[in-house]
Enzyme design. Structure first.
Site, PDB file in Angstrom:
ATOM      1  N   SER A  89       0.851  -1.185   0.000  1.00  0.00           N
ATOM      2  CA  SER A  89       0.000   0.000   0.000  1.00  0.00           C
ATOM      3  C   SER A  89       0.883   1.231   0.000  1.00  0.00           C
ATOM      4  O   SER A  89       2.118   1.131   0.015  1.00  0.00           O
ATOM      5  CB  SER A  89      -0.904   0.007   1.238  1.00  0.00           C
ATOM      6  OG  SER A  89      -0.133   0.259   2.406  1.00  0.00           O
ATOM      7  N   LYS A  90       0.259   2.404   0.005  1.00  0.00           N
ATOM      8  CA  LYS A  90       1.016   3.658  -0.010  1.00  0.00           C
ATOM      9  C   LYS A  90       1.937   3.805   1.191  1.00  0.00           C
ATOM     10  O   LYS A  90       2.881   4.582   1.161  1.00  0.00           O
ATOM     11  CB  LYS A  90       0.041   4.844  -0.056  1.00  0.00           C
ATOM     12  CG  LYS A  90      -0.648   5.038  -1.384  1.00  0.00           C
ATOM     13  CD  LYS A  90       0.285   5.568  -2.448  1.00  0.00           C
ATOM     14  CE  LYS A  90       0.611   7.017  -2.243  1.00  0.00           C
ATOM     15  NZ  LYS A  90       1.470   7.565  -3.309  1.00  0.00           N
ATOM     16  N   ARG A  91       1.668   3.046   2.255  1.00  0.00           N
ATOM     17  CA  ARG A  91       2.541   3.125   3.434  1.00  0.00           C
ATOM     18  C   ARG A  91       3.959   2.686   3.091  1.00  0.00           C
ATOM     19  O   ARG A  91       4.911   3.063   3.766  1.00  0.00           O
ATOM     20  CB  ARG A  91       1.992   2.246   4.563  1.00  0.00           C
ATOM     21  CG  ARG A  91       0.730   2.778   5.208  1.00  0.00           C
ATOM     22  CD  ARG A  91       0.367   1.975   6.444  1.00  0.00           C
ATOM     23  NE  ARG A  91       0.141   0.579   6.132  1.00  0.00           N
ATOM     24  CZ  ARG A  91      -1.010   0.075   5.733  1.00  0.00           C
ATOM     25  NH1 ARG A  91      -2.055   0.875   5.568  1.00  0.00           N
ATOM     26  NH2 ARG A  91      -1.148  -1.208   5.484  1.00  0.00           N
ATOM     27  N   GLY A 151       5.538   3.520   0.533  1.00  0.00           N
ATOM     28  CA  GLY A 151       6.154   4.525  -0.319  1.00  0.00           C
ATOM     29  C   GLY A 151       5.406   4.575  -1.639  1.00  0.00           C
ATOM     30  O   GLY A 151       4.225   4.250  -1.723  1.00  0.00           O
ATOM     31  N   ASP A 195       4.105   8.134  -9.373  1.00  0.00           N
ATOM     32  CA  ASP A 195       4.745   8.589  -8.132  1.00  0.00           C
ATOM     33  C   ASP A 195       6.260   8.451  -8.217  1.00  0.00           C
ATOM     34  O   ASP A 195       7.008   9.305  -7.735  1.00  0.00           O
ATOM     35  CB  ASP A 195       4.229   7.785  -6.936  1.00  0.00           C
ATOM     36  CG  ASP A 195       2.757   8.058  -6.643  1.00  0.00           C
ATOM     37  OD1 ASP A 195       2.254   9.098  -7.111  1.00  0.00           O
ATOM     38  OD2 ASP A 195       2.125   7.229  -5.972  1.00  0.00           O
TER      39      ASP A 195
END
Length: 486
Positions: A254-256, A258, A264
């Site tokens: 997930s975005k956690r 990075g 991105d």
């Protein structure tokens, strides 16, 4: 003559290009190029409410940025189009009618409320809910009349009893699933639009896809799709399922963790070749402990036999390291070309300084930078007045403020005498001063470093002082002296 290898990536244009889809696309691309096959990009836009042109463009741009090109797709010619599912409605309609007329599918008139009640009852009884085949035996003619009269009906696949679904997975070996694991699942909406599993089977068959290579999360879909292939009388392609990509805690990425979307990585200052290289190593090993590889080298080395079954771990530190390797291997002009946009965005006057000086500045930091997004911070002290932290000037020197003031005053006096402002002369002057003062090198060099840069860690000190120049370096030493006197 051997069958032509044709593989595909079929993303849904409902958001950004995720690293999971990017890896699937890359592995398909590498496989196709390795064996001389074709790589097709198809847009699976069955979710009409969420699909957008913006997301479709992001898919193209993401793959192009990674260096992955395709032979056929919505924006390229090909013999098996259209390459958007939204443009293939007639093909789906024909296949659905074939399933209905063969008895392999049927209309289901159960309302959503009825099904919800049955599902709730099953949950209360602690049972697994399964569709009860209520509409299985409605004659097709009767069902069609009811639909024509305006009744709402989905279409379900008739699952054969006691059939074993067996296929040889190119990554995981033989997979065996009993047909009783599935109820008669829905394959088309009341308006006739196919759901994912049906549309994908029809498209893959008509586009002559020979190998379906995708993530492990599609294993259940594969069993369902084989049932559809069989019902339609289509020959089966070969299947292979890549491992999942997990974070360092072995949880779903997930975005956690990075950046997980290709855009991105670009925004965060990564090089596309480094990202492509990193993605390739998520579940594939080229052997011989190779890590840094060009795309052509990956193509040459790629083999399905070296795809790993265990989960791939997304390690941000490894990506940073690999990106840094690529940056260090760049020629200076290319490095400067990549750095400049980030410096401009930060408001640094890179077009108003001499090219010679700018080359010297960026050359100093090339060995230390890991992503180009770091550039504004890394190069800040070359372009802007630096904020001082008084404690840094004396930290770990074991000297008092007064002693550091005296030392910096001597440094300034000696540097003012230097005629040839180059690294060798500057270092020679300061080392002679260390001996004269009977200090340790670090006790003097650290306050000098902090005075001229505001930082503890910089490129080589005297190269930095040379590039900063006489006027600015002496001005900053003066500023540090005044700060310590307060």
């Amino acid at each position: 003559m051997a069958e032509e290898v044709r593989v595909r990536i079929a993303p849904s244009p409902t958001g950004k290009l995720h690293i999971g889809n990017a890896r699937t696309g890359l592995f398909n691309y590498l496989f196709a190029r390795n064996v001389g096959g074709k790589f097709i990009l198809r847009v699976d836009d069955t979710d009409k409410e969420r699909s957008t042109e913006e997301s479709e463009r992001a898919i193209y741009e993401g793959f192009e940025w990674l260096g992955i090109d395709w032979d056929e797709g919505p924006n390229k010619s090909g013999d098996y189009g259209p390459y958007r599912q939204s443009e293939r409605g007639e093909l789906y309609h024909d296949a659905i009618q074939k399933l209905l007329e063969s008895g392999n599918a049927y209309y289901c008139f159960c309302s959503q409320d009825e099904l919800a009640e049955k599902r709730t009852a099953a949950e209360k009884a602690h049972e697994i809910y399964r569709y009860d085949n209520m509409c299985r035996d409605i004659p097709l003619d009767e069902a069609r009349k009811r639909v024509a009269a305006g009744e709402r009906a989905v279409i379900r696949l008739r699952i054969p009893d006691d059939v074993t679904i067996v296929f040889e997975d190119l990554v995981r070996g033989e997979i065996e699933v009993k047909s009783k694991a599935f109820d008669d699942f829905i394959i088309a909406k009341p308006n006739g639009d196919p759901l994912y599993n049906l549309a994908t089977v029809i498209d893959d068959h008509l586009m002559k896809i020979s190998h379906i290579l995708r993530g492990q999360d599609h294993l259940t879909n594969t069993s369902k799709q084989i049932l559809i292939y069989n019902a339609l009388g289509y020959p089966l392609p070969k299947f292979g399922h890549f491992s999942l990509i997990m974070d360092k805690n072995r949880k779903k990425l997930s975005k956690r963790a990075g950046a997980v979307y290709i855009g991105d990585f670009k925004k965060d200052g990564y090089l596309p070749q480094a990202v492509t290289n990193f993605i390739a190593l998520l579940g594939w090993s080229p052997g011989e402990d190779r890590e840094k590889m060009t795309l052509p080298e990956m193509v040459e080395a790629f083999s399905m036999n070296r795809i790993q079954k265990s989960d791939a771990i997304f390690d941000t530190e490894k990506l940073l390291w690999l990106n840094g390797v690529y940056i260090r291997d760049m020629e200076l002009p290319e490095f400067l070309e990549n750095v400049k946009p980030h410096l401009k965005e930060a408001g640094y006057p890179v077009d108003d300084v001499s090219q010679e000086w700018l080359n010297k500045v960026v050359a100093l930091e090339q060995e230390r930078i890991k992503t180009f997004s770091e550039a504004p911070e890394v190069f800040e002290f070359f372009f802007k007045d630096i904020p001082y932290e008084k404690e840094l000037l004396t930290k770990k020197t074991k000297k008092t403020d007064e002693e550091i003031v005296g030392a910096l005053e001597q440094v300034k006096a000696e540097l003012e005498k230097v005629d040839n402002w180059v690294e060798a002369e500057l270092e020679k002057t300061c080392r002679e001063l260390v001996e004269k003062m009977e200090w340790k090198t670090g006790q003097l060099f650290m306050p000098i470093r902090v005075a001229v840069t505001g930082r503890k860690a910089t490129p080589p000190l005297f190269d930095t002082i040379e590039v900063l120049g006489r006027e600015l370096s002496l001005k900053r030493i003066d500023k540090a002296i005044e700060l310590l006197k307060v």
